[in-house]
Design a protein around this motif. Structure first.
Motif, PDB file in Angstrom:
ATOM      1  N   ILE A  35      40.610  16.625 -32.504  1.00 46.41           N
ATOM      2  CA  ILE A  35      40.436  15.493 -31.487  1.00 46.41           C
ATOM      3  C   ILE A  35      41.979  15.495 -30.963  1.00 46.41           C
ATOM      4  N   ILE A  36      42.816  15.103 -31.653  1.00 50.61           N
ATOM      5  CA  ILE A  36      44.200  15.241 -31.458  1.00 50.61           C
ATOM      6  C   ILE A  36      44.581  16.597 -30.673  1.00 50.61           C
ATOM      7  N   GLY A  37      44.361  17.750 -31.264  1.00 52.69           N
ATOM      8  CA  GLY A  37      44.409  18.893 -30.451  1.00 52.69           C
ATOM      9  C   GLY A  37      43.586  18.982 -29.493  1.00 52.69           C
ATOM     10  N   LEU A  38      42.551  18.327 -29.281  1.00 49.06           N
ATOM     11  CA  LEU A  38      41.803  18.311 -27.651  1.00 49.06           C
ATOM     12  C   LEU A  38      42.588  17.685 -26.733  1.00 49.06           C
ATOM     13  N   VAL A  39      43.285  16.592 -27.168  1.00 52.64           N
ATOM     14  CA  VAL A  39      43.897  15.670 -26.199  1.00 52.64           C
ATOM     15  C   VAL A  39      45.106  16.556 -25.916  1.00 52.64           C
ATOM     16  N   ILE A  40      45.869  17.149 -26.933  1.00 51.94           N
ATOM     17  CA  ILE A  40      47.027  18.080 -26.280  1.00 51.94           C
ATOM     18  C   ILE A  40      46.648  19.330 -25.330  1.00 51.94           C
ATOM     19  N   ALA A  41      45.484  19.831 -25.704  1.00 56.89           N
ATOM     20  CA  ALA A  41      45.007  21.033 -25.014  1.00 56.89           C
ATOM     21  C   ALA A  41      44.580  20.709 -23.520  1.00 56.89           C
ATOM     22  N   VAL A  42      44.247  19.474 -23.411  1.00 57.87           N
ATOM     23  CA  VAL A  42      43.751  18.880 -22.115  1.00 57.87           C
ATOM     24  C   VAL A  42      44.752  18.707 -21.402  1.00 57.87           C
ATOM     25  N   ALA A  43      46.167  18.087 -21.886  1.00 56.79           N
ATOM     26  CA  ALA A  43      47.149  17.960 -21.006  1.00 56.79           C
ATOM     27  C   ALA A  43      47.707  19.002 -20.845  1.00 56.79           C
ATOM     28  N   VAL A  44      47.755  19.941 -21.685  1.00 56.61           N
ATOM     29  CA  VAL A  44      48.619  21.465 -21.480  1.00 56.61           C
ATOM     30  C   VAL A  44      47.724  22.165 -20.393  1.00 56.61           C
ATOM     31  N   ALA A  45      46.538  22.200 -20.478  1.00 53.68           N
ATOM     32  CA  ALA A  45      45.709  22.851 -19.579  1.00 53.68           C
ATOM     33  C   ALA A  45      45.971  22.358 -17.961  1.00 53.68           C
ATOM     34  N   LEU A  46      45.885  20.778 -18.037  1.00 53.34           N
ATOM     35  CA  LEU A  46      45.956  20.482 -16.697  1.00 53.34           C
ATOM     36  C   LEU A  46      47.114  20.519 -16.054  1.00 53.34           C
ATOM     37  N   LEU A  47      48.153  20.825 -16.822  1.00 54.62           N
ATOM     38  CA  LEU A  47      49.622  20.896 -16.371  1.00 54.62           C
ATOM     39  C   LEU A  47      50.171  22.250 -15.911  1.00 54.62           C
ATOM     40  N   LEU A  48      49.298  23.234 -16.555  1.00 52.48           N
ATOM     41  CA  LEU A  48      49.563  24.677 -16.153  1.00 52.48           C
ATOM     42  C   LEU A  48      49.077  25.002 -14.746  1.00 52.48           C
ATOM     43  N   ILE A  50      47.142  27.353 -13.182  1.00 56.63           N
ATOM     44  CA  ILE A  50      45.934  28.219 -13.474  1.00 56.63           C
ATOM     45  C   ILE A  50      44.810  27.869 -12.814  1.00 56.63           C
ATOM     46  N   SER A  51      44.174  28.950 -12.626  1.00 62.38           N
ATOM     47  CA  SER A  51      42.648  28.495 -12.019  1.00 62.38           C
ATOM     48  C   SER A  51      42.015  27.618 -12.857  1.00 62.38           C
ATOM     49  N   LEU A  52      41.120  26.938 -12.085  1.00 60.20           N
ATOM     50  CA  LEU A  52      39.836  25.918 -12.611  1.00 60.20           C
ATOM     51  C   LEU A  52      39.183  26.551 -13.702  1.00 60.20           C
ATOM     52  N   ILE A  53      38.812  27.788 -13.569  1.00 56.85           N
ATOM     53  CA  ILE A  53      38.075  28.809 -14.757  1.00 56.85           C
ATOM     54  C   ILE A  53      39.019  28.796 -16.091  1.00 56.85           C
ATOM     55  N   GLU A  54      40.305  28.961 -15.693  1.00 55.20           N
ATOM     56  CA  GLU A  54      41.038  29.079 -16.955  1.00 55.20           C
ATOM     57  C   GLU A  54      41.182  27.900 -17.721  1.00 55.20           C
ATOM     58  N   LYS A  55      41.587  26.884 -16.759  1.00 56.14           N
ATOM     59  CA  LYS A  55      41.479  25.523 -17.577  1.00 56.14           C
ATOM     60  C   LYS A  55      40.256  25.119 -18.182  1.00 56.14           C
ATOM     61  N   ALA A  56      39.053  25.600 -17.775  1.00 51.96           N
ATOM     62  CA  ALA A  56      38.011  25.395 -18.441  1.00 51.96           C
ATOM     63  C   ALA A  56      37.887  26.168 -19.693  1.00 51.96           C
ATOM     64  N   ALA A  57      38.301  27.192 -19.742  1.00 53.66           N
ATOM     65  CA  ALA A  57      38.375  28.092 -20.834  1.00 53.66           C
ATOM     66  C   ALA A  57      38.854  27.868 -21.888  1.00 53.66           C
ATOM     67  N   LEU A  58      40.369  27.314 -21.665  1.00 52.57           N
ATOM     68  CA  LEU A  58      41.162  26.658 -22.522  1.00 52.57           C
ATOM     69  C   LEU A  58      40.708  25.481 -23.280  1.00 52.57           C
ATOM     70  N   ILE A  59      40.123  24.698 -22.517  1.00 50.50           N
ATOM     71  CA  ILE A  59      39.468  23.151 -23.001  1.00 50.50           C
ATOM     72  C   ILE A  59      38.429  23.582 -23.560  1.00 50.50           C
ATOM     73  N   GLY A  60      37.567  24.415 -22.991  1.00 50.08           N
ATOM     74  CA  GLY A  60      36.033  24.572 -23.710  1.00 50.08           C
ATOM     75  C   GLY A  60      36.300  25.253 -24.955  1.00 50.08           C
ATOM     76  N   SER A  61      37.386  26.055 -25.062  1.00 53.89           N
ATOM     77  CA  SER A  61      37.481  26.806 -26.552  1.00 53.89           C
ATOM     78  C   SER A  61      37.756  25.755 -27.405  1.00 53.89           C
ATOM     79  N   VAL A  62      38.609  24.642 -27.227  1.00 55.05           N
ATOM     80  CA  VAL A  62      38.865  23.590 -28.136  1.00 55.05           C
ATOM     81  C   VAL A  62      37.518  22.686 -28.463  1.00 55.05           C
ATOM     82  N   LEU A  63      36.963  22.527 -27.359  1.00 54.76           N
ATOM     83  CA  LEU A  63      35.769  22.025 -27.472  1.00 54.76           C
ATOM     84  C   LEU A  63      34.509  22.632 -28.478  1.00 54.76           C
ATOM     85  N   PHE A  64      34.806  23.825 -28.282  1.00 57.41           N
ATOM     86  CA  PHE A  64      33.785  24.772 -29.128  1.00 57.41           C
ATOM     87  C   PHE A  64      34.218  24.409 -30.677  1.00 57.41           C
TER      88      PHE A  64
END
Length: 121
Positions: A35-48, A50-64
């Motif tokens: 969950i801590i990793g997810l919070v960090i991943a969401v923050a990083v993904a939102l700051l990059l 990159i496309s919305l699909i790439e953000k979703a892939a980054l966050i989705g992979s951690v949710l998986f």
């Protein structure tokens, strides 16, 4: 016995899911770390940038990873409920659950590496 249907069933399912998340947080150190990793991943993904699909892939992979961790924790709880004595099948079930988490983490790392590679190159 009367079965719950419709909106009542959905609300009860949501309540039981919430109880499961609370139990995972209380009893599973790996879940809390993820969950801590997810919070960090969401923050990083939102700051990059990159496309919305790439953000979703980054966050989705951690949710998986978290999803597989929850399933692994459920398997471990059931095995421990059955008995704490060592048994080949119990050990195999726990090892298979652990392997599933390992594969999910590998997938998340691959997704992150692939997207970040294209971001920084």
């Amino acid at each position: 016995m009367q079965k719950n249907t419709g909106i009542k069933r959905i609300l009860l399912a949501a309540k039981y899911s919430w109880f499961g998340l609370i139990a995972a947080w209380k009893h599973e150190a790996a879940f809390r770390q993820e969950i801590i990793g997810l919070v960090i991943a969401v923050a990083v993904a939102l700051l990059l940038d990159i496309s919305l699909i790439e953000k979703a892939a980054l966050i989705g992979s951690v949710l998986f990873v978290i999803t597989v961790e929850l399933m692994n924790s459920a398997v471990e709880a059931v095995v421990d409920r059955i008995g704490l004595e060592r048994h080949e099948l119990s050990g195999r079930a726990k090892d298979l659950g652990s392997a599933a988490v390992f594969v999910a983490i590998g997938l998340a790392l691959l997704v992150w590496a692939s997207i970040l590679w294209t971001y920084f190159i």
